[in-house]
Design an enzyme around this catalytic site. Structure first.
Site, PDB file in Angstrom:
ATOM      1  N   ARG A 280       0.964  -1.168  -0.326  1.00 18.39           N
ATOM      2  CA  ARG A 280      -0.452  -0.034   0.132  1.00 18.39           C
ATOM      3  C   ARG A 280       0.719   1.471   0.511  1.00 18.39           C
ATOM      4  O   ARG A 280       1.154   1.805   1.042  1.00 18.39           O
ATOM      5  CB  ARG A 280      -0.648  -0.096   1.007  1.00 18.39           C
ATOM      6  CG  ARG A 280      -1.502   0.910   1.224  1.00 18.39           C
ATOM      7  CD  ARG A 280      -2.855   0.541   0.559  1.00 18.39           C
ATOM      8  NE  ARG A 280      -3.712  -0.266   0.682  1.00 18.39           N
ATOM      9  CZ  ARG A 280      -4.797  -0.226  -0.212  1.00 18.39           C
ATOM     10  NH1 ARG A 280      -4.828  -0.003  -1.337  1.00 18.39           N
ATOM     11  NH2 ARG A 280      -5.995  -1.601   0.401  1.00 18.39           N
TER      12      ARG A 280
ATOM     13  N   ARG B  16       1.435  -7.264 -10.172  1.00 15.06           N
ATOM     14  CA  ARG B  16       1.585  -5.999  -9.004  1.00 15.06           C
ATOM     15  C   ARG B  16       2.430  -6.889  -8.374  1.00 15.06           C
ATOM     16  O   ARG B  16       2.780  -6.712  -7.203  1.00 15.06           O
ATOM     17  CB  ARG B  16       1.375  -4.756  -8.916  1.00 15.06           C
ATOM     18  CG  ARG B  16      -0.373  -4.902  -8.431  1.00 15.06           C
ATOM     19  CD  ARG B  16      -1.487  -4.117  -7.520  1.00 15.06           C
ATOM     20  NE  ARG B  16      -3.296  -4.979  -7.589  1.00 15.06           N
ATOM     21  CZ  ARG B  16      -3.478  -4.014  -6.194  1.00 15.06           C
ATOM     22  NH1 ARG B  16      -3.061  -3.311  -5.655  1.00 15.06           N
ATOM     23  NH2 ARG B  16      -4.881  -4.678  -6.056  1.00 15.06           N
TER      24      ARG B  16
ATOM     25  N   HIS C  66      -0.577   3.695 -10.017  1.00 12.72           N
ATOM     26  CA  HIS C  66      -1.540   3.834  -9.434  1.00 12.72           C
ATOM     27  C   HIS C  66      -0.634   5.278  -8.388  1.00 12.72           C
ATOM     28  O   HIS C  66       0.119   4.448  -6.798  1.00 12.72           O
ATOM     29  CB  HIS C  66      -2.041   2.511  -8.555  1.00 12.72           C
ATOM     30  CG  HIS C  66      -3.203   2.581  -7.575  1.00 12.72           C
ATOM     31  ND1 HIS C  66      -3.311   3.642  -6.887  1.00 12.72           N
ATOM     32  CD2 HIS C  66      -4.237   2.266  -7.984  1.00 12.72           C
ATOM     33  CE1 HIS C  66      -4.313   3.494  -5.765  1.00 12.72           C
ATOM     34  NE2 HIS C  66      -5.076   2.422  -6.773  1.00 12.72           N
TER      35      HIS C  66
ATOM     36  N   ASP D 191     -13.546   8.928  -6.639  1.00 11.32           N
ATOM     37  CA  ASP D 191     -12.850   8.064  -6.943  1.00 11.32           C
ATOM     38  C   ASP D 191     -13.531   7.968  -8.459  1.00 11.32           C
ATOM     39  O   ASP D 191     -14.011   7.979  -8.505  1.00 11.32           O
ATOM     40  CB  ASP D 191     -13.202   6.565  -6.606  1.00 11.32           C
ATOM     41  CG  ASP D 191     -12.859   4.992  -7.498  1.00 11.32           C
ATOM     42  OD1 ASP D 191     -12.230   5.455  -8.089  1.00 11.32           O
ATOM     43  OD2 ASP D 191     -12.944   4.425  -6.585  1.00 11.32           O
TER      44      ASP D 191
ATOM     45  N   GLU E  35      -3.480   8.978 -10.658  1.00 16.97           N
ATOM     46  CA  GLU E  35      -3.081   7.626 -11.249  1.00 16.97           C
ATOM     47  C   GLU E  35      -3.113   8.133 -13.011  1.00 16.97           C
ATOM     48  O   GLU E  35      -4.532   8.054 -13.671  1.00 16.97           O
ATOM     49  CB  GLU E  35      -4.386   6.421 -10.919  1.00 16.97           C
ATOM     50  CG  GLU E  35      -4.689   6.234  -9.359  1.00 16.97           C
ATOM     51  CD  GLU E  35      -5.118   5.169  -9.645  1.00 16.97           C
ATOM     52  OE1 GLU E  35      -5.531   4.423 -10.346  1.00 16.97           O
ATOM     53  OE2 GLU E  35      -5.684   5.759  -7.680  1.00 16.97           O
TER      54      GLU E  35
HETATM   55  O1  TA6 Z   1      -7.975   4.001  -8.595  1.00 16.59           O
HETATM   56  C1  TA6 Z   1      -8.872   3.880  -7.304  1.00 16.59           C
HETATM   57  C2  TA6 Z   1      -8.963   2.042  -6.981  1.00 16.59           C
HETATM   58  O2  TA6 Z   1      -9.026   1.607  -7.900  1.00 16.59           O
HETATM   59  C3  TA6 Z   1     -10.347   2.228  -5.754  1.00 16.59           C
HETATM   60  O3  TA6 Z   1     -11.324   2.029  -6.126  1.00 16.59           O
HETATM   61  C4  TA6 Z   1      -9.477   1.604  -4.515  1.00 16.59           C
HETATM   62  O4  TA6 Z   1      -9.995   0.759  -4.383  1.00 16.59           O
HETATM   63  C5  TA6 Z   1      -7.565   1.579  -5.632  1.00 16.59           C
HETATM   64  O5  TA6 Z   1      -7.827   1.846  -6.069  1.00 16.59           O
HETATM   65  C6  TA6 Z   1      -6.663   0.571  -4.372  1.00 16.59           C
HETATM   66  O6  TA6 Z   1      -6.979  -0.654  -4.658  1.00 16.59           O
HETATM   67  P1  TA6 Z   1      -6.559  -2.236  -4.140  1.00 16.59           P
HETATM   68  O7  TA6 Z   1      -6.920  -3.070  -4.656  1.00 16.59           O
HETATM   69  O8  TA6 Z   1      -4.761  -1.239  -3.514  1.00 16.59           O
HETATM   70  O9  TA6 Z   1      -6.858  -1.827  -2.797  1.00 16.59           O
END
Ligand code: TA6
Length: 299
Positions: free
Chosen positions: A70, A104, A173, A217, A273
């Site tokens: 994260r 990833r 991202h 979002d 992103e």
């Molecule tokens: O880019 C936004 C998103 O798609 C959100 O909807 C959110 O859930 C996030 O990415 C994070 O995704 P992850 O799978 O890393 O928890």
């Protein structure tokens, strides 16, 4: 845990481990950085002139095999977000619909390391194999080309090694830090349309700067230049061949269900992103390549 050294004869780079994961630690007069082989995920980029990590990295991050960290810059590929929210040209090919694709979560290979007193260049690659075929049927080579200097450049190069054309959606991202999300603004989007993923995927138009006052979002049309303004800093994102940009903050409720994320961490991060999603998905013909580029700098 791996303890072998995979870097030899380098002045500025060494192999290190973070938890279960191999990483390249770059210590150069122009910058320092930490790059994981898993996911080609950059965790830290600290230009010497700025003396701060331009990327947000969760203090609760867990460095485990197969789990995206994260923070930093996760690479979303060959689909972005939930597979079923993608156009059918992308979603029909998905065999295992994990969020944001498989790139990833897999280990990439160090293919090239070049260094000079001006910069360090690192190329990591991920090629199709038995594991990737469990998620997606095609033959491909993916390259993440990083240039570490006063600024950071990331090029994500997709090459089709299959006999058939394929479609992808993709995103870098990028997690950015802020001292206070309520005093954070993102410039460059005024007048552009976006899809609001939190309001029945309605199309809306952005007037003025983006501010964060609730869960956000949104999938925007992308400008080439984006300026993220936080109370003490400004960060510039420039992109090439990125027609979309996703802006995200989970806010209070969603934060409570996120992995590797403290309940109040939404106050200190946001994501911009640079991407190609929805109608901006890319069709790549056999033997052809496509490159998504991001440059990140302290402004
Ligand atoms: O880019 C936004 C998103 O798609 C959100 O909807 C959110 O859930 C996030 O990415 C994070 O995704 P992850 O799978 O890393 O928890």
């Amino acid at each position: 845990m791996s303890s072998h050294s995979f870097i030899h004869r380098s002045v500025f780079c060494q192999s290190v481990t973070r938890g279960e994961l191999d990483a390249i630690q770059i210590q150069h007069p122009k910058c320092s950085a930490t790059l994981l082989l898993q996911g080609a995920q950059l965790l830290e980029f600290i230009p010497s002139t700025a003396d701060r990590n331009l990327l947000w990295l969760s203090p609760d991050a867990e460095y485990k095999q197969g789990k995206s960290i994260r923070g930093g810059i996760p690479v979303c590929w060959p689909w972005f977000g939930a597979a079923e929210k993608n156009p059918t040209q992308v979603s029909d090919a998905v065999r295992k619909p994990i969020a944001h694709g498989f790139a990833r979560n897999l280990n990439w290979t160090l293919a090239e390391l070049k260094e000079s007193c001006h910069q360090v260049e690192v190329v990591l690659t991920l090629s199709s194999n038995e594991t990737t075929h469990q998620y997606w049927p095609y033959e491909f080579e993916l390259q993440a080309h990083f240039i570490f200097a006063d600024q950071l450049t990331v090029e994500l190069v997709t090459t089709n090694k299959d006999a058939k054309a394929f479609h992808i959606s993709q995103a870098l991202h990028t997690y950015l830090p802020t001292q206070d999300i309520k005093q954070t603004q993102v410039n460059g989007f005024s007048g552009l349309n976006y899809i609001d993923a939190l309001d029945s995927w309605c199309e809306k138009n952005q007037t003025g700067t983006i501010q964060f006052k609730a869960e956000t979002d949104r999938l925007y049309q992308a400008p080439e230049n984006i300026l993220a303004i936080t109370p003490n800093h400004q960060t510039r994102l420039e992109s090439k061949d990125s027609a979309s940009a996703v802006v995200w903050n989970p806010w209070i409720k969603k934060s409570q269900g996120l992995s590797q994320f403290a309940d109040d961490a939404y106050q200190r991060m946001f994501c911009i992103e640079t991407a190609n999603v929805l109608w901006d998905i890319k069709e790549i013909e056999p033997d052809a390549s496509q490159t998504l580029t991001l440059t990140l700098s302290d402004a």
